[in-house]
Design a protein around this motif. Structure first.
Motif, PDB file in Angstrom:
ATOM      1  N   LYS A 141       1.001  -1.392   0.091  1.00 50.87           N
ATOM      2  CA  LYS A 141      -0.037  -0.116  -0.028  1.00 50.87           C
ATOM      3  C   LYS A 141       0.935   1.220  -0.046  1.00 50.87           C
ATOM      4  N   LEU A 142       1.798   1.290   0.799  1.00 48.03           N
ATOM      5  CA  LEU A 142       3.011   2.336   0.814  1.00 48.03           C
ATOM      6  C   LEU A 142       3.509   2.660  -0.718  1.00 48.03           C
ATOM      7  N   GLU A 144       2.255   1.668  -3.349  1.00 49.84           N
ATOM      8  CA  GLU A 144       1.333   2.064  -4.403  1.00 49.84           C
ATOM      9  C   GLU A 144       0.919   3.499  -4.132  1.00 49.84           C
ATOM     10  N   LYS A 145       0.711   3.862  -2.980  1.00 46.96           N
ATOM     11  CA  LYS A 145       0.574   5.353  -2.625  1.00 46.96           C
ATOM     12  C   LYS A 145       1.647   6.421  -3.086  1.00 46.96           C
ATOM     13  N   ASN A 146       3.023   6.205  -2.965  1.00 45.73           N
ATOM     14  CA  ASN A 146       4.030   6.664  -3.405  1.00 45.73           C
ATOM     15  C   ASN A 146       4.090   6.753  -4.639  1.00 45.73           C
ATOM     16  N   TYR A 148       1.541   6.608  -7.082  1.00 47.46           N
ATOM     17  CA  TYR A 148       0.579   7.570  -7.212  1.00 47.46           C
ATOM     18  C   TYR A 148       0.830   9.132  -6.866  1.00 47.46           C
ATOM     19  N   TYR A 149       1.644   9.464  -5.937  1.00 51.56           N
ATOM     20  CA  TYR A 149       1.992  10.720  -5.550  1.00 51.56           C
ATOM     21  C   TYR A 149       2.976  11.151  -6.507  1.00 51.56           C
TER      22      TYR A 149
END
Length: 151
Positions: A141-142, A144-146, A148-149
């Motif tokens: 999840k981290l 994926e989040k990174n 995305y940003y």
């Protein structure tokens, strides 16, 4: 070393090799007895059945794995370091027991339910592994989040 131990160990060693190369279904007690150069009755005296012998060998391997990996799985080290240590420990096990990889892969593909049942029997390892799966999900999840940003 006693004669009993020699025969019992010879049966175990022969069964390990045969299960690793031929799998559970491709190995018979008669074949194990022939390779070990003992009679089938002696094999059944020590190990009762092919299934009991198989589960003993698999359990023995899982115990070695779990003893080495539980400490790593439950440690509070950084995720990347944990992955490195797990891979290193696993490779050490493979180098010590060359038959192991073929054995596990063969059984995972031919009878995943039996493998799952036996692994679940090692509750401490199973719990540690489930905890580690949660860590993996958090890390993914981290990532994926990174990602995305960073776009």
């Amino acid at each position: 070393m006693s004669h009993k131990y020699d025969k019992e160990q010879l049966i175990l060693d022969s069964a390990r090799k045969l299960f690793a190369t031929k799998g559970y279904h491709g190995t018979t007690t008669e074949y194990i007895a022939n390779v070990a150069n003992v009679n089938k009755a002696l094999l059944h005296y020590y190990f009762r059945s092919k299934n009991m012998l198989f589960e003993l060998i698999l359990s023995e391997v899982l115990t070695q794995i779990s003893d080495n990996l539980i400490k790593i799985l439950n440690s509070n080290i950084l995720f990347e370091n944990k992955i490195r240590q797990i891979v290193s420990a696993y490779l050490d096990i493979l180098l010590q027991h060359l038959y192991f990889a073929d054995f596990v892969i063969h059984e995972l593909t031919s009878n995943p339910k039996r493998m799952e049942t036996i692994v679940r029997g090692h509750t401490h390892f199973f719990r540690s592994f489930l905890k580690f799966q949660i860590e993996i999900r958090k890390e993914l999840k981290l990532i994926e989040k990174n990602r995305y940003y960073s776009i």
